[in-house]
Design a protein around this motif. Sequence first.
Motif, mmCIF file in Angstrom:
data_model
loop_
_atom_site.group_PDB
_atom_site.id
_atom_site.type_symbol
_atom_site.label_atom_id
_atom_site.label_comp_id
_atom_site.label_asym_id
_atom_site.label_seq_id
_atom_site.Cartn_x
_atom_site.Cartn_y
_atom_site.Cartn_z
ATOM 1 N N PRO A 1 0.589 -1.008 -0.150
ATOM 2 C CA PRO A 1 0.190 0.072 0.083
ATOM 3 C C PRO A 1 0.898 1.081 -0.376
ATOM 4 C CG PRO A 1 -0.239 -0.756 2.050
ATOM 5 C CD PRO A 1 0.336 -2.305 1.113
ATOM 6 N N PHE A 2 1.776 1.639 -0.225
ATOM 7 C CA PHE A 2 2.654 1.989 0.129
ATOM 8 C C PHE A 2 3.648 2.660 -0.553
ATOM 9 C CE2 PHE A 2 7.365 3.689 2.264
ATOM 10 C CZ PHE A 2 7.014 5.045 3.025
ATOM 11 N N GLY A 3 4.682 1.644 -1.628
ATOM 12 C CA GLY A 3 4.733 2.455 -2.959
ATOM 13 C C GLY A 3 4.584 1.566 -4.197
ATOM 14 N N PRO A 4 5.152 1.608 -5.366
ATOM 15 C CA PRO A 4 4.489 0.803 -6.540
ATOM 16 C C PRO A 4 5.852 -0.206 -6.468
ATOM 17 C CG PRO A 4 6.899 3.299 -6.759
ATOM 18 C CD PRO A 4 6.597 3.470 -4.847
ATOM 19 N N PRO A 5 5.915 -1.099 -6.889
ATOM 20 C CA PRO A 5 4.827 -0.779 -8.211
ATOM 21 C C PRO A 5 3.333 -1.075 -7.947
ATOM 22 C CG PRO A 5 5.141 -3.378 -7.880
ATOM 23 C CD PRO A 5 5.793 -2.179 -7.051
ATOM 24 N N LEU B 1 -3.223 -3.092 5.730
ATOM 25 C CA LEU B 1 -2.395 -3.843 5.733
ATOM 26 C C LEU B 1 -3.501 -5.270 6.629
ATOM 27 C CD1 LEU B 1 0.528 -2.293 6.232
ATOM 28 C CD2 LEU B 1 0.235 -4.068 4.647
ATOM 29 N N ALA B 2 -4.503 -4.227 7.446
ATOM 30 C CA ALA B 2 -5.201 -5.045 8.771
ATOM 31 C C ALA B 2 -5.606 -6.414 8.296
ATOM 32 C CB ALA B 2 -6.268 -4.332 9.102
ATOM 33 N N PRO B 3 -6.153 -6.903 7.070
ATOM 34 C CA PRO B 3 -6.094 -8.388 6.693
ATOM 35 C C PRO B 3 -5.193 -8.658 5.669
ATOM 36 C CG PRO B 3 -7.715 -6.476 5.007
ATOM 37 C CD PRO B 3 -6.804 -5.368 5.831
ATOM 38 N N ASP B 4 -4.121 -8.423 5.574
ATOM 39 C CA ASP B 4 -3.104 -9.242 5.117
ATOM 40 C C ASP B 4 -1.811 -9.694 5.635
ATOM 41 O OD1 ASP B 4 -4.986 -9.048 2.922
ATOM 42 O OD2 ASP B 4 -2.832 -7.073 2.157
ATOM 43 N N THR C 1 -0.430 -10.938 10.708
ATOM 44 C CA THR C 1 -1.560 -11.069 11.643
ATOM 45 C C THR C 1 -1.187 -10.161 12.351
ATOM 46 O OG1 THR C 1 1.286 -11.966 12.380
ATOM 47 C CG2 THR C 1 0.203 -13.526 11.296
ATOM 48 N N PRO C 2 -2.048 -9.817 13.335
ATOM 49 C CA PRO C 2 -2.205 -8.947 14.219
ATOM 50 C C PRO C 2 -1.391 -8.151 14.915
ATOM 51 C CG PRO C 2 -4.031 -10.031 14.547
ATOM 52 C CD PRO C 2 -3.243 -10.963 13.586
ATOM 53 N N ALA C 3 0.011 -9.554 14.981
ATOM 54 C CA ALA C 3 1.297 -9.479 16.074
ATOM 55 C C ALA C 3 2.065 -8.167 14.936
ATOM 56 C CB ALA C 3 1.119 -10.555 16.499
ATOM 57 N N ASP C 4 2.749 -9.159 13.931
ATOM 58 C CA ASP C 4 3.247 -8.284 13.161
ATOM 59 C C ASP C 4 2.586 -6.993 12.631
ATOM 60 O OD1 ASP C 4 4.714 -10.686 12.568
ATOM 61 O OD2 ASP C 4 3.382 -11.208 11.099
ATOM 62 N N LEU C 5 1.151 -6.439 12.480
ATOM 63 C CA LEU C 5 0.915 -5.270 12.024
ATOM 64 C C LEU C 5 1.174 -4.772 13.098
ATOM 65 C CD1 LEU C 5 -0.155 -3.258 9.785
ATOM 66 C CD2 LEU C 5 -2.511 -4.072 10.971
ATOM 67 N N GLU C 6 1.268 -4.570 14.668
ATOM 68 C CA GLU C 6 1.437 -4.295 15.871
ATOM 69 C C GLU C 6 2.774 -3.984 15.723
ATOM 70 O OE1 GLU C 6 -0.283 -5.793 18.885
ATOM 71 O OE2 GLU C 6 1.371 -4.466 20.088
ATOM 72 N N ALA C 7 3.941 -4.890 15.336
ATOM 73 C CA ALA C 7 5.387 -5.222 15.276
ATOM 74 C C ALA C 7 5.762 -3.492 14.249
ATOM 75 C CB ALA C 7 5.971 -6.299 15.417
ATOM 76 N N THR C 8 4.682 -3.712 13.473
ATOM 77 C CA THR C 8 5.480 -3.154 11.677
ATOM 78 C C THR C 8 4.957 -0.935 12.228
ATOM 79 O OG1 THR C 8 5.216 -4.533 10.254
ATOM 80 C CG2 THR C 8 4.146 -2.510 9.439
ATOM 81 N N ALA C 9 3.783 -1.290 12.556
ATOM 82 C CA ALA C 9 3.432 -0.173 12.719
ATOM 83 C C ALA C 9 4.128 1.010 14.087
ATOM 84 C CB ALA C 9 1.196 0.392 14.184
ATOM 85 N N VAL C 10 4.392 0.071 15.114
ATOM 86 C CA VAL C 10 5.540 0.505 15.624
ATOM 87 C C VAL C 10 6.873 1.144 15.260
ATOM 88 C CG1 VAL C 10 7.260 -0.281 17.704
ATOM 89 C CG2 VAL C 10 4.760 -0.755 18.802
ATOM 90 N N LEU C 11 7.434 0.230 14.659
ATOM 91 C CA LEU C 11 8.335 0.215 13.599
ATOM 92 C C LEU C 11 9.238 2.081 13.155
ATOM 93 C CD1 LEU C 11 11.259 -0.189 12.990
ATOM 94 C CD2 LEU C 11 10.217 -1.647 11.050
#
Length: 400
Positions: free
Chosen positions: A100-104, A216-219, A221-231
């Motif tokens: 969702p962030f960049g190309p392509p 990203l939420a549907p794609d 896991t909650p834990a991976d998305l949470e870690a990504t959001a923190v980063l």
Amino acid sequence: MTPDTISARITDYANRADPYPLYAELRKTPVLREDDGTYLVSTYYEVRNLANDPRLSNDTRNRPSGYSRTADAEDTGLPPSFIFTDPPVHDRLRETINRPFGPPHSPRFLDGLRGELAKVVTELLDAFEGKDQVDIVEDFAYPLPVTAICKVLGVPREDEPRFHGWADALASSLDPQAGEEGQEKAQRARQELGAYLSDLIETKRRRPGPGILSTLAPDMTPADLEATAVLLLVAGHETTVNAITNTTLTLLRHPDVLDRFQKDPDLAVPLIEEVLRYEPPVQFVPWTTALADIDVAGTTIPKGSPVWLMLAAANRDPKRFMDPDRFDPHRKDNEHLGFYTGIHYCFGAPLARIELHLAVPELFRRVTFSRLLEDPPPYRANAVLRGPRHLPVAIEGLTA
Ligand code: HEM
């Protein structure tokens, strides 16, 4: 680490304003072993090769016990964020998050933020009206990246006072001198910031809104998305502020270049890249570990050794850059390591460049500066994410 080692001198706050003589000393031994078994690599080609070497890991769980680890390597109930992972996990996460962030897949996403961010720049500069001095950090460089990363993620900007302290604790812990206390603070911050973002992500799962967390939420896991959001919240916070401030400081120290820039705004692209070489906001990457014995420039780095890649030293390696201590936006070939290289090349570089290109030309178009009020300015404690804590400047005027 004993206080007279070169790594201790580099992290010593007394040397923060000008660490470059230490980096020059360091480059005399391109691969230097400290007494505790840490290796510092400081010359351009060696840093570049290692950053591209799959035998070097960004996951500090690979370090033998007794060596410092990042907060991500500890059990905080969250998996490591993708910066502190290796392939294949790293590549899978990075590819998913880039969609969702960049190309392509999303070539227009970041461009779509330009209008709103330009408005923020205008408002921040309008607020200079009637003032004869400002703090470039608090009044200009800090608010823009925070707004930008909030927009990217879909985090409410007005929550900044809630997450500011957590982001600060996490960024501070990247400095090797943070010690055990700093690490524990960072682990608590990671849990608390994670909990805040997890609630937000939960709301977005039910009611999607703008920003990549919803997409990203549907794609993930909650834990991976949470870690990504923190980063992303932390990475988007503490780096671009230093880049904008370092650019302002460097230009005010080089009035000849500033004069050329004001006459020729097209100089912005090479000028900003030159600041990223000359005063990189991420000075070194101290969290890599050798996964095997690695031979570099005649030295073998043994498996398990912590390795510090000294980006700011490599950026001034005379074997790579002619007259490296000269700030020269006209240099022909400027393949600096300010955003790193290899698979961990800065994910946010396109966003950071958009912010810099909105902020810097407009700042110098509208504001007539008279002088720096403190030179060197007071720096942040952090040796890794190095930048002024404040940059007080006297101003003469503001144009519309
Ligand atoms: C001028 C500003 C910036 C500079 C100088 C910078 C520099 C860097 C550097 C040197 C790395 C490599 C670190 C490593 O491998 O361990 C990196 C990675 C990263 N940066 Fe930036 N950064 C900047 C802005 C941003 C922004 C605005 C974001 C947020 C979107 C961001 C997100 C990231 C992420 C997520 C990584 C990890 C990439 C990976 O492991 O694949 N950065 N950055």
